[in-house]
Motif scaffolding. Structure first.
Motif, mmCIF file in Angstrom:
data_model
loop_
_atom_site.group_PDB
_atom_site.id
_atom_site.type_symbol
_atom_site.label_atom_id
_atom_site.label_comp_id
_atom_site.label_asym_id
_atom_site.label_seq_id
_atom_site.Cartn_x
_atom_site.Cartn_y
_atom_site.Cartn_z
ATOM 1 N N ARG A 22 60.749 34.774 51.840
ATOM 2 C CA ARG A 22 60.398 34.629 50.422
ATOM 3 C C ARG A 22 58.992 35.175 50.166
ATOM 4 O O ARG A 22 58.760 35.827 49.143
ATOM 5 C CB ARG A 22 60.468 33.156 50.021
ATOM 6 N N ARG A 23 58.073 34.950 51.096
ATOM 7 C CA ARG A 23 56.673 35.319 50.861
ATOM 8 C C ARG A 23 56.405 36.794 51.111
ATOM 9 O O ARG A 23 55.616 37.422 50.387
ATOM 10 C CB ARG A 23 55.773 34.463 51.751
ATOM 11 N N TRP A 24 57.043 37.375 52.114
ATOM 12 C CA TRP A 24 56.691 38.726 52.540
ATOM 13 C C TRP A 24 57.774 39.764 52.279
ATOM 14 O O TRP A 24 57.597 40.918 52.673
ATOM 15 C CB TRP A 24 56.328 38.719 54.029
ATOM 16 N N GLY A 25 58.860 39.358 51.646
ATOM 17 C CA GLY A 25 59.923 40.318 51.347
ATOM 18 C C GLY A 25 61.071 40.164 52.318
ATOM 19 O O GLY A 25 60.887 40.270 53.540
ATOM 20 N N ALA A 26 62.267 39.900 51.771
ATOM 21 C CA ALA A 26 63.414 39.579 52.625
ATOM 22 C C ALA A 26 63.751 40.710 53.586
ATOM 23 O O ALA A 26 63.927 40.494 54.788
ATOM 24 C CB ALA A 26 64.615 39.222 51.755
ATOM 25 N N GLY A 27 63.861 41.930 53.069
ATOM 26 C CA GLY A 27 64.242 43.040 53.935
ATOM 27 C C GLY A 27 63.209 43.324 55.004
ATOM 28 O O GLY A 27 63.533 43.490 56.190
ATOM 29 N N THR B 164 48.162 31.388 58.661
ATOM 30 C CA THR B 164 48.818 32.186 57.621
ATOM 31 C C THR B 164 49.495 31.315 56.570
ATOM 32 O O THR B 164 50.239 31.818 55.731
ATOM 33 C CB THR B 164 49.852 33.127 58.251
ATOM 34 N N LYS B 165 49.233 29.996 56.633
ATOM 35 C CA LYS B 165 49.718 29.036 55.634
ATOM 36 C C LYS B 165 51.247 28.990 55.555
ATOM 37 O O LYS B 165 51.849 28.960 54.477
ATOM 38 C CB LYS B 165 49.116 29.331 54.254
ATOM 39 N N VAL B 166 51.864 28.966 56.717
ATOM 40 C CA VAL B 166 53.302 28.728 56.815
ATOM 41 C C VAL B 166 53.519 27.217 56.914
ATOM 42 O O VAL B 166 52.918 26.568 57.773
ATOM 43 C CB VAL B 166 53.889 29.429 58.058
ATOM 44 N N PRO B 167 54.332 26.617 56.050
ATOM 45 C CA PRO B 167 54.509 25.157 56.097
ATOM 46 C C PRO B 167 55.193 24.713 57.382
ATOM 47 O O PRO B 167 56.166 25.313 57.822
ATOM 48 C CB PRO B 167 55.384 24.871 54.863
ATOM 49 N N LEU B 168 54.652 23.640 57.961
ATOM 50 C CA LEU B 168 55.177 23.083 59.202
ATOM 51 C C LEU B 168 55.440 21.594 59.015
ATOM 52 O O LEU B 168 54.860 20.959 58.127
ATOM 53 C CB LEU B 168 54.172 23.262 60.340
ATOM 54 N N PRO B 169 56.279 20.991 59.858
ATOM 55 C CA PRO B 169 56.451 19.534 59.822
ATOM 56 C C PRO B 169 55.115 18.829 60.045
ATOM 57 O O PRO B 169 54.235 19.333 60.753
ATOM 58 C CB PRO B 169 57.416 19.263 60.980
ATOM 59 N N LEU B 170 54.981 17.652 59.451
ATOM 60 C CA LEU B 170 53.707 16.934 59.513
ATOM 61 C C LEU B 170 53.271 16.644 60.942
ATOM 62 O O LEU B 170 52.075 16.629 61.238
ATOM 63 C CB LEU B 170 53.809 15.623 58.727
ATOM 64 N N ARG B 171 54.218 16.416 61.841
ATOM 65 C CA ARG B 171 53.834 16.081 63.217
ATOM 66 C C ARG B 171 53.060 17.215 63.874
ATOM 67 O O ARG B 171 52.278 16.978 64.814
ATOM 68 C CB ARG B 171 55.088 15.761 64.041
ATOM 69 N N LEU B 172 53.245 18.441 63.419
ATOM 70 C CA LEU B 172 52.515 19.580 63.967
ATOM 71 C C LEU B 172 51.314 19.958 63.109
ATOM 72 O O LEU B 172 50.317 20.466 63.630
ATOM 73 C CB LEU B 172 53.445 20.796 64.083
ATOM 74 N N ALA B 173 51.411 19.725 61.811
ATOM 75 C CA ALA B 173 50.356 20.183 60.900
ATOM 76 C C ALA B 173 49.169 19.234 60.827
ATOM 77 O O ALA B 173 48.044 19.665 60.554
ATOM 78 C CB ALA B 173 50.938 20.401 59.505
ATOM 79 N N GLU B 174 49.388 17.943 61.067
ATOM 80 C CA GLU B 174 48.322 16.971 60.820
ATOM 81 C C GLU B 174 47.279 16.911 61.930
ATOM 82 O O GLU B 174 46.112 16.681 61.670
ATOM 83 C CB GLU B 174 48.935 15.585 60.596
ATOM 84 N N ALA B 175 47.682 17.091 63.159
ATOM 85 C CA ALA B 175 46.731 17.052 64.275
ATOM 86 C C ALA B 175 47.063 18.200 65.231
ATOM 87 O O ALA B 175 47.493 17.987 66.371
ATOM 88 C CB ALA B 175 46.807 15.711 64.999
ATOM 89 N N PRO B 176 46.848 19.433 64.755
ATOM 90 C CA PRO B 176 47.323 20.568 65.543
ATOM 91 C C PRO B 176 46.447 20.887 66.741
ATOM 92 O O PRO B 176 45.212 20.841 66.661
ATOM 93 C CB PRO B 176 47.279 21.718 64.526
#
Length: 301
Positions: free
Chosen positions: A153-158, A75-87
């Motif tokens: 921010r992406r899907w609406g705060a409430g 779903t393209k949620v940003p993650l720290p590089l240690r998890l995103a680079e070799a998941p």
């Protein structure tokens, strides 16, 4: 090289199981096909994550869904590089079904309510709220706040606050719920990057409160001057996270102009980098000094 025989129409452009595809062993070894997981094939030119997950899902047991880091990346949620680079691929299976294990696969056995499931790009996975809860096992508090800020921010705060809150109350690991509620209370949909979120949490953890997130700063005539990452308006202090990305000459000039205008109006501009997040002692000392200096200066005006 001998050309490959065309695939049957019902196999073209999609994943399929080796066991029931009807192809010969030689054809299944064709270079126009690749193996996302044991027992599956996918056209070699199809390389996106969702397609890989749909292929892997052909071999998953009933009720299994993707979860944790895998849902964040899907779903393209940003993650720290240690998890995103070799998941690794995270799979959650219900109780009574053996957790998945294998090379590059992390299996979890957890209770999942119907509301904790969703389908994204034809991939069965946990909901965004449940993903938030599950990621608490892998992220620091600041990193989890950054994920939550992004979701709001992406899907609406409430909408997302309600979804996350409901997921927390359903979360089967009851001992984790107080921590998750506390993190939810710290989320702010105005944050625009993970590092901004981590910086805010760092300052809050050291007793600095009252920041406006991405606050607009204007001059005495109401003209726009800047939008600050973390703004202490009463004391005229702007704390800015500076990423390691290379700025264009034009952007570099605009940033210098913005800082000059702020300082000319009596604002203190504090730049923060990843080095400060790693070792914040100097940043915290500088911020304390700036607060004392600005209080004294403004009291004389």
């Amino acid at each position: 090289m001998t050309p490959h025989a065309p695939l049957p129409d019902h196999l073209r452009g999609q994943a399929f199981r080796v066991a029931d595809c009807g192809l010969s062993a030689r054809r299944r070894r064709g270079t126009d096909l690749r193996r996302p997981a044991y027992g599956t094939r996918l056209p070699a030119e199809v390389t996106d994550l969702a397609s890989d997950l749909r292929a892997r899902a052909l071999m998953l047991p009933e009720g299994a869904v993707y979860s944790h880091v895998t849902v964040a990346l899907l779903t393209k949620v940003p993650l720290p590089l240690r998890l995103a680079e070799a998941p690794a691929i995270h799979v959650t299976t219900p109780f009574g079904t053996r957790a998945r294990r294998g090379r590059g696969v992390v299996g979890h056995q957890r209770q999942l309510a119907p509301e904790d499931r969703m389908t994204w790009s034809d991939v069965r996975c946990t909901s965004r709220g449940r993903m938030f809860c599950d990621l608490a096992d892998l992220l620091s508090t600041a990193e989890l706040v950054a994920v939550g800020d992004h979701l709001l921010r992406r899907w609406g705060a409430g909408r997302m606050r309600r979804e996350i809150a409901a997921a927390i109350e359903r979360y089967p690991r009851r001992q984790r719920r107080p921590m998750l509620r506390a993190v939810l209370a710290r989320l702010d949909h105005r944050a625009e990057s993970p590092k901004e979120s981590e910086l805010r949490v760092l300052l809050q953890d050291h007793g600095f409160e009252g920041f406006e997130v991405n606050g607009v700063i204007r001059d005495d005539d109401g003209g726009f001057v800047a939008r600050g990452d973390l703004v202490l308006r009463a004391l005229r202090i702007d704390v800015e996270y500076e990423g390691d990305h290379h700025r264009s000459p034009a952007q570099w000039r605009r940033d210098l102009q913005r800082r000059r205008r702020l300082e000319a109006l009596g604002w203190v501009y504090l730049s923060v980098t990843q080095a400060d997040l790693d070792d914040p002692a100097a940043l915290l000392a500088d911020l304390r000094a700036a607060i004392l200096s600005q209080r004294a200066r403004l009291a004389r005006i």
